[in-house]
Design an enzyme around this catalytic site. Structure first.
Site, PDB file in Angstrom:
ATOM      1  N   THR A 189      48.512  44.510  35.729  1.00  0.00           N
ATOM      2  CA  THR A 189      48.961  42.980  36.070  1.00  0.00           C
ATOM      3  C   THR A 189      50.086  42.769  35.134  1.00  0.00           C
ATOM      4  O   THR A 189      49.770  42.406  34.050  1.00  0.00           O
ATOM      5  CB  THR A 189      47.461  42.206  35.954  1.00  0.00           C
ATOM      6  N   LYS A 246      49.235  39.138  43.327  1.00  0.00           N
ATOM      7  CA  LYS A 246      48.030  39.386  42.404  1.00  0.00           C
ATOM      8  C   LYS A 246      47.967  37.750  41.791  1.00  0.00           C
ATOM      9  O   LYS A 246      46.876  37.498  41.261  1.00  0.00           O
ATOM     10  CB  LYS A 246      48.237  40.319  41.221  1.00  0.00           C
ATOM     11  N   LYS A 304      45.289  36.195  30.229  1.00  0.00           N
ATOM     12  CA  LYS A 304      46.519  36.707  30.275  1.00  0.00           C
ATOM     13  C   LYS A 304      47.027  36.777  31.501  1.00  0.00           C
ATOM     14  O   LYS A 304      48.263  36.367  32.004  1.00  0.00           O
ATOM     15  CB  LYS A 304      46.321  38.352  29.832  1.00  0.00           C
TER      16      LYS A 304
END
Length: 297
Positions: A107, A182, A250
């Site tokens: 990711t 995502k 994050k």
């Protein structure tokens, strides 16, 4: 490891870079599906442990792992880690053959995906950004959802191989589209988990039997994966598992950075990101994302 079955497929020479909580299981599914797997991990002992479990080969560098591979999969920590294993000393891009495909399950930002896609194209191979949803349980069970961006022909070649560890592998557009999808996923989850935490805290303050309440409302419009899978553990005050708050922060940072670029408004996401900062301040960085409840009780 789950005992899932695998669709018959022509065996490929593949590499897997990054054998953390996700990559170890994902690479294992590739081996069990019959592919010839070479692995690399920054901590060499993890690669050796993987070889002991699945056979295959351990490489000393990403370049060595990628040499001769038809498809190179990677699952590392962030943009910098990804640049390191692709472009750094001993990076995979230095040895990838013409026509090969690099599939990145990290990711990361859409920007780094586009950057690496451009470099790969110049060098005669493909790059697919392919972040996943489903967590370590999905990886272990071979049931990940994979969101992809990149060249359509390369996607069609990698899809049947990636199905070894997935329940769905979907191309959503050109380079960067997988990472953007995502981000959409994480934006949805952030607000939903905060709502669930507030609902549970409210119900407890009101003196309700929240186990019974969740069982009832979980059969109606309030139902969600988070309610079904995290509601019971939230009621038990159990958070020492799952997708860590540090990782979520994050990911939400990537969402907020992208929103600043594209002009999207993310007021709830920005607020929940700060709530996760509060959880980190409670030494909860490794707790599951459902630990937002701890702020409220």
């Amino acid at each position: 490891m789950s005992h899932r079955t695998y669709d018959p497929i022509t065996p490929h020479a593949v590499a897997f870079i990054g054998l953390g909580v996700m990559g170890h299981a994902m690479a294992g599914h590739l081996a069990r599906a019959g592919h010839r797997v070479t692995v690399y991990n920054r901590t060499a002992s993890k690669a050796e442990a993987w070889v002991q479990a699945y056979r295959g080969t351990a490489a000393a560098t990403p370049a060595e792992a990628a040499h001769g591979a038809d498809i190179v999969f990677a699952c590392v920590g962030n943009d910098d880690d990804l640049r390191s294993v692709t472009l750094g000393e001993g990076g995979a891009f230095a040895s990838m053959k013409s026509g090969a495909i690099f599939v990145d399950h990290t990711t990361a930002s859409a920007n780094v995906a586009r950057e690496l896609n451009a470099l790969a194209t110049e060098r005669g191979f493909a790059f697919i950004d392919a972040p996943v949803s489903g967590g370590n349980v999905g990886a272990i069970n071979g049931a990940l959802t994979v969101m992809c961006g990149g060249d359509a022909a390369a996607f069609e070649k990698m899809k049947p191989v990636a199905m070894a560890f997935s329940k769905a592998v979907t191309r959503l557009g050109d380079s960067g589209a997988g990472q953007l999808a995502k981000m959409v996923n994480q934006i949805c989850i952030a607000g939903l988990v905060q709502g669930l935490a507030e609902a549970i805290a409210f119900g407890q303050k009101a003196g309700l039997d929240m186990e019974a309440v969740l069982a009832v409302i979980g059969k109606g419009a309030a139902q969600s994966w988070q309610m079904d899978n995290r509601g019971p553990t939230m009621l038990q005050d159990k958070f020492d598992f799952g997708f860590a708050v540090d990782w979520m922060r994050k990911d939400l940072g990537l969402c907020l950075d992208e929103a600043r670029r594209n002009g999207a408004q993310l007021p709830v996401t920005a607020l929940v990101d700060q709530f996760y900062a509060d959880v980190q301040a409670m030494d909860g960085g490794r707790w599951d994302t459902s630990s937002l409840l701890r702020r409220l009780t």
